[in-house]
Design a protein around this motif. Structure first.
Motif, PDB file in Angstrom:
ATOM      1  N   PHE A  59      -4.614   8.361   2.661  1.00  0.00           N
ATOM      2  CA  PHE A  59      -5.329   7.189   3.802  1.00  0.00           C
ATOM      3  C   PHE A  59      -4.926   7.922   5.234  1.00  0.00           C
ATOM      4  O   PHE A  59      -5.436   7.386   6.105  1.00  0.00           O
ATOM      5  CB  PHE A  59      -4.368   5.913   3.639  1.00  0.00           C
ATOM      6  CG  PHE A  59      -4.679   5.135   2.442  1.00  0.00           C
ATOM      7  CD1 PHE A  59      -5.660   4.146   2.584  1.00  0.00           C
ATOM      8  CD2 PHE A  59      -4.577   5.430   1.194  1.00  0.00           C
ATOM      9  CE1 PHE A  59      -6.243   3.533   1.756  1.00  0.00           C
ATOM     10  CE2 PHE A  59      -4.707   4.682   0.037  1.00  0.00           C
ATOM     11  CZ  PHE A  59      -6.032   3.661   0.221  1.00  0.00           C
ATOM     12  N   ARG A  60      -3.694   8.495   5.352  1.00  0.00           N
ATOM     13  CA  ARG A  60      -3.284   9.032   6.638  1.00  0.00           C
ATOM     14  C   ARG A  60      -4.202   9.920   7.114  1.00  0.00           C
ATOM     15  O   ARG A  60      -4.678  10.139   8.324  1.00  0.00           O
ATOM     16  CB  ARG A  60      -1.867   9.598   6.513  1.00  0.00           C
ATOM     17  CG  ARG A  60      -0.594   8.533   6.261  1.00  0.00           C
ATOM     18  CD  ARG A  60       0.734   9.147   6.186  1.00  0.00           C
ATOM     19  NE  ARG A  60       1.166   9.853   7.671  1.00  0.00           N
ATOM     20  CZ  ARG A  60       1.716   9.273   8.604  1.00  0.00           C
ATOM     21  NH1 ARG A  60       1.789   7.809   8.486  1.00  0.00           N
ATOM     22  NH2 ARG A  60       1.758   9.826   9.697  1.00  0.00           N
ATOM     23  N   LEU A 113      -3.263  -0.575   8.129  1.00  0.00           N
ATOM     24  CA  LEU A 113      -3.080   0.239   9.359  1.00  0.00           C
ATOM     25  C   LEU A 113      -4.692   0.756   9.598  1.00  0.00           C
ATOM     26  O   LEU A 113      -4.813   0.977  10.732  1.00  0.00           O
ATOM     27  CB  LEU A 113      -2.308   1.356   8.981  1.00  0.00           C
ATOM     28  CG  LEU A 113      -0.798   1.171   8.773  1.00  0.00           C
ATOM     29  CD1 LEU A 113      -0.029   2.214   8.337  1.00  0.00           C
ATOM     30  CD2 LEU A 113      -0.299   0.956  10.279  1.00  0.00           C
ATOM     31  N   ALA A 114      -5.441   1.061   8.584  1.00  0.00           N
ATOM     32  CA  ALA A 114      -6.940   1.398   8.834  1.00  0.00           C
ATOM     33  C   ALA A 114      -7.496   0.295   9.631  1.00  0.00           C
ATOM     34  O   ALA A 114      -8.329   0.552  10.444  1.00  0.00           O
ATOM     35  CB  ALA A 114      -7.497   1.729   7.479  1.00  0.00           C
ATOM     36  N   THR A 174      -0.053   8.224  -0.003  1.00  0.00           N
ATOM     37  CA  THR A 174      -0.429   7.472   1.108  1.00  0.00           C
ATOM     38  C   THR A 174      -1.052   8.379   1.995  1.00  0.00           C
ATOM     39  O   THR A 174      -1.639   8.122   2.873  1.00  0.00           O
ATOM     40  CB  THR A 174       1.037   6.766   1.702  1.00  0.00           C
ATOM     41  OG1 THR A 174       1.800   7.824   2.220  1.00  0.00           O
ATOM     42  CG2 THR A 174       1.528   5.756   0.909  1.00  0.00           C
ATOM     43  N   ARG A 175      -0.722   9.821   1.903  1.00  0.00           N
ATOM     44  CA  ARG A 175      -1.337  10.726   2.911  1.00  0.00           C
ATOM     45  C   ARG A 175      -3.060  10.846   2.654  1.00  0.00           C
ATOM     46  O   ARG A 175      -3.324  11.301   3.628  1.00  0.00           O
ATOM     47  CB  ARG A 175      -0.613  12.073   2.344  1.00  0.00           C
ATOM     48  CG  ARG A 175       0.543  12.584   2.854  1.00  0.00           C
ATOM     49  CD  ARG A 175       1.539  13.617   2.244  1.00  0.00           C
ATOM     50  NE  ARG A 175       2.826  13.511   2.474  1.00  0.00           N
ATOM     51  CZ  ARG A 175       3.677  14.310   1.806  1.00  0.00           C
ATOM     52  NH1 ARG A 175       3.481  15.162   1.046  1.00  0.00           N
ATOM     53  NH2 ARG A 175       4.878  14.213   2.040  1.00  0.00           N
ATOM     54  N   ASP A 203       3.272  15.910   6.625  1.00  0.00           N
ATOM     55  CA  ASP A 203       2.010  15.532   5.932  1.00  0.00           C
ATOM     56  C   ASP A 203       1.158  16.423   6.259  1.00  0.00           C
ATOM     57  O   ASP A 203       0.276  17.333   5.579  1.00  0.00           O
ATOM     58  CB  ASP A 203       1.335  13.936   6.283  1.00  0.00           C
ATOM     59  CG  ASP A 203       1.570  13.734   7.703  1.00  0.00           C
ATOM     60  OD1 ASP A 203       1.986  14.514   8.563  1.00  0.00           O
ATOM     61  OD2 ASP A 203       1.382  12.650   7.710  1.00  0.00           O
ATOM     62  N   ARG A 249      -0.477  -1.678   2.727  1.00  0.00           N
ATOM     63  CA  ARG A 249      -0.102  -1.419   3.943  1.00  0.00           C
ATOM     64  C   ARG A 249      -0.999  -0.305   4.679  1.00  0.00           C
ATOM     65  O   ARG A 249      -1.189  -0.500   5.804  1.00  0.00           O
ATOM     66  CB  ARG A 249       1.399  -0.830   3.670  1.00  0.00           C
ATOM     67  CG  ARG A 249       2.168  -1.189   4.888  1.00  0.00           C
ATOM     68  CD  ARG A 249       3.817  -0.653   4.762  1.00  0.00           C
ATOM     69  NE  ARG A 249       4.102  -1.387   3.312  1.00  0.00           N
ATOM     70  CZ  ARG A 249       5.157  -0.759   2.645  1.00  0.00           C
ATOM     71  NH1 ARG A 249       5.693   0.406   3.065  1.00  0.00           N
ATOM     72  NH2 ARG A 249       5.482  -0.992   1.342  1.00  0.00           N
ATOM     73  N   GLU A 250      -1.271   0.599   3.990  1.00  0.00           N
ATOM     74  CA  GLU A 250      -2.142   1.641   4.440  1.00  0.00           C
ATOM     75  C   GLU A 250      -3.604   1.005   4.991  1.00  0.00           C
ATOM     76  O   GLU A 250      -4.179   1.536   5.992  1.00  0.00           O
ATOM     77  CB  GLU A 250      -2.456   2.858   3.418  1.00  0.00           C
ATOM     78  CG  GLU A 250      -1.209   3.550   3.234  1.00  0.00           C
ATOM     79  CD  GLU A 250      -0.467   4.296   4.306  1.00  0.00           C
ATOM     80  OE1 GLU A 250      -1.229   4.798   5.122  1.00  0.00           O
ATOM     81  OE2 GLU A 250       0.882   4.335   4.375  1.00  0.00           O
ATOM     82  N   ARG A 304       1.985  -0.890  -1.117  1.00  0.00           N
ATOM     83  CA  ARG A 304       1.910   0.245  -0.337  1.00  0.00           C
ATOM     84  C   ARG A 304       0.422   0.718   0.008  1.00  0.00           C
ATOM     85  O   ARG A 304       0.398   1.312   1.114  1.00  0.00           O
ATOM     86  CB  ARG A 304       2.489   1.404  -0.899  1.00  0.00           C
ATOM     87  CG  ARG A 304       4.195   1.426  -1.091  1.00  0.00           C
ATOM     88  CD  ARG A 304       4.830   2.693  -1.539  1.00  0.00           C
ATOM     89  NE  ARG A 304       4.698   3.793  -0.509  1.00  0.00           N
ATOM     90  CZ  ARG A 304       4.905   5.262  -1.157  1.00  0.00           C
ATOM     91  NH1 ARG A 304       5.258   5.301  -2.556  1.00  0.00           N
ATOM     92  NH2 ARG A 304       4.899   6.065  -0.440  1.00  0.00           N
ATOM     93  N   VAL A 305      -0.431   0.530  -1.078  1.00  0.00           N
ATOM     94  CA  VAL A 305      -1.927   0.768  -0.624  1.00  0.00           C
ATOM     95  C   VAL A 305      -2.275   0.033   0.406  1.00  0.00           C
ATOM     96  O   VAL A 305      -2.824   0.264   1.269  1.00  0.00           O
ATOM     97  CB  VAL A 305      -2.860   0.692  -1.989  1.00  0.00           C
ATOM     98  CG1 VAL A 305      -4.198   0.868  -1.390  1.00  0.00           C
ATOM     99  CG2 VAL A 305      -2.324   1.975  -3.025  1.00  0.00           C
ATOM    100  N   ARG A 310      -7.240   8.350   8.297  1.00  0.00           N
ATOM    101  CA  ARG A 310      -7.185   7.625   9.528  1.00  0.00           C
ATOM    102  C   ARG A 310      -7.103   8.504  10.625  1.00  0.00           C
ATOM    103  O   ARG A 310      -7.778   8.341  11.685  1.00  0.00           O
ATOM    104  CB  ARG A 310      -5.834   6.868   9.321  1.00  0.00           C
ATOM    105  CG  ARG A 310      -5.806   5.640  10.056  1.00  0.00           C
ATOM    106  CD  ARG A 310      -4.717   4.776   9.577  1.00  0.00           C
ATOM    107  NE  ARG A 310      -3.448   5.239  10.009  1.00  0.00           N
ATOM    108  CZ  ARG A 310      -2.337   5.369   8.722  1.00  0.00           C
ATOM    109  NH1 ARG A 310      -2.719   4.772   7.862  1.00  0.00           N
ATOM    110  NH2 ARG A 310      -1.143   5.824   9.393  1.00  0.00           N
TER     111      ARG A 310
END
Ligand code: ATP
Ligand code: MG
Length: 390
Positions: free
Chosen positions: A168-169, A212-213, A165-166, A122, A208-209, A205-206, A172
């Motif tokens: 969100f990564r 994690l946040a 998803t990156r 990423d 899940r991110e 999948r959203v 984060r």
């Protein structure tokens, strides 16, 4: 040179054993990604992620034998997980090359060289490998420089479109490390959000991110940024900007940190959906019906609840409002109620949790506790027969 002696004991032991077994078996393992980043930053390392060009299965099985552990295989990811008591989980993967056929689709994966495995990652600060046999750092994308400059940088312009998803990564990790997005990366991220990249991945999948946040220490800042970027619109639709959002998120963080029994995910979600929640908003979250009801109750009914509390003519009316409130609702409410009410609510919530009282008795209990506080605050208002006026 990276100093492995600074690692906590279990992590250090895990790497020592990996090195020993690798030497016996003639394999060449690299520590990769997050743990290398965190080592270079002097931050705590938790996961041990190891990559090899060849011999991942040999290393995984021999390692498991050496530590009397278990090995699980995930062939679709070319990965093994080795676990044993007293050691961190060790991920052992074959270096891989990835190809994204369509934006947002899962990539097709083939075995590759170490460098392939680093450049598919990423951000530059995560595209690092430490050769465990000789201590050399592999850094094909200038991750060490970006670590030094406190910058998050993607490795190519299609990165966020390939794997949204990156988005969100990036947010984060920036908040967690107190880094900034490199300006070009920031522009790419905003373009990807505006172009609807998040519509190419599933709501699951959203979510899940998003969860994690919520788990991060910096959750309020991360969730606020995601909201401001429009990255949550894909779940909840575009919503007007909300000057109170950050204050609510901070309050939730404080309460959830103070009491781990509270449902942090429910509370953060309710803070986001404040005033306008429907069960459709949480589709894909995996929330049970009960948790969904709790979200909707806190988000929609609490503002009315609060009004009711301040408009109530007496404490009987006030505390009859408590009867159906969940522990999370009471906690959120307490954060903004007048001090004596807040204390009563807080005490009630604790008592429901500790099993001291049944939820159905909460009202009477809250009344009693509130009375104590009221007496403290106002010198007490008693009826003729000396009983509390509730
Ligand atoms: P954390 O401390 O949260 O575990 P991490 O960087 O180790 O941070 P992981 O989710 O454990 O994050 O992923 C491990 C590594 O895999 C990352 O460092 C990164 O190199 C790579 N990675 C993870 N997710 C992606 C992704 N969506 N796209 C590209 N590379 C990824
Ligand atoms: Mg990790």
């Amino acid at each position: 040179m990276i100093d492995l002696t600074s690692l906590p004991n279990p992590q250090r032991r895990a790497l020592d054993i990996v090195k020993e077994v690798a030497a016996e078996k003639n394999c060449r393992p690299f520590l990769v990604g997050g743990p290398v980043r965190d080592l270079l930053l002097g931050r705590q390392v938790i996961d041990i992620d190891v990559t090899l060009e060849d011999g991942a299965s040999t290393l995984a099985r021999s390692l498991a034998r050496a530590i009397s552990g278990r090995v699980r295989s995930f062939p679709q990811f070319l990965t093994y997980k080795v676990t044993a008591d007293g050691l961190p989980e060790i991920d052992i993967a074959t270096a891989r090359k990835e190809k994204y056929r369509q934006p947002g689709a899962l990539p097709s994966v083939t075995a590759g060289k170490l460098k392939d495995d680093l450049v598919r990652r990423d951000f530059s600060i995560n595209a690092l490998a430490l050769d465990l046999t000789n201590g050399a750092l592999h850094d094909p994308t200038h991750g060490e420089r970006d670590l030094h400059d406190h910058v998050i940088r993607v490795l190519h312009d299609a990165s966020f479109a390939d794997d949204p998803t990156r988005i969100f990564r990036a947010v984060r990790l920036a908040a967690r490390l107190n880094f900034t997005l490199d300006p070009h990366t920031d522009a790419l991220l905003r373009t990807a959000v505006a172009a609807g990249a998040l519509g190419h991945i599933s709501r699951e999948r959203v979510w899940r991110e998003v969860f994690l946040a919520f788990d991060e220490a910096e959750a309020p800042r991360i969730v606020q940024s995601l909201h401001d970027l429009g990255a949550l619109d894909i779940l909840f639709g575009a919503r007007p900007s909300d000057p109170e959002l950050h204050r609510r998120l901070e309050a939730v963080r404080r309460q959830a940190d103070a009491d781990p029994q509270l449902d942090r995910e429910v509370m953060f979600t309710a803070a986001l959906l404040h005033g306008n929640a429907s069960p459709l908003d949480v589709e894909g979250s995996g929330f049970s019906q009960k948790r969904t009801r709790n979200v909707v109750q806190i988000a929609n009914e609490l503002p009315r609840f609060r009004e009711g509390l301040s408009e109530a003519r007496d404490d009987r009316q006030r505390f009859s409002l408590l009867r159906n409130a969940s522990a999370e609702a009471l906690s959120v409410l307490a954060a903004s109620a007048p001090a004596h009410v807040a204390q009563a609510l807080e005490r009630t919530r604790e008592a429901v949790f500790s099993g001291e009282i049944e939820a159905s008795d909460a009202r009477a209990f809250a009344r009693r506790v509130a009375m104590e506080y009221l007496q403290k605050d106002e010198g007490g208002r008693m009826t003729d027969d000396g009983q509390p006026a509730l």
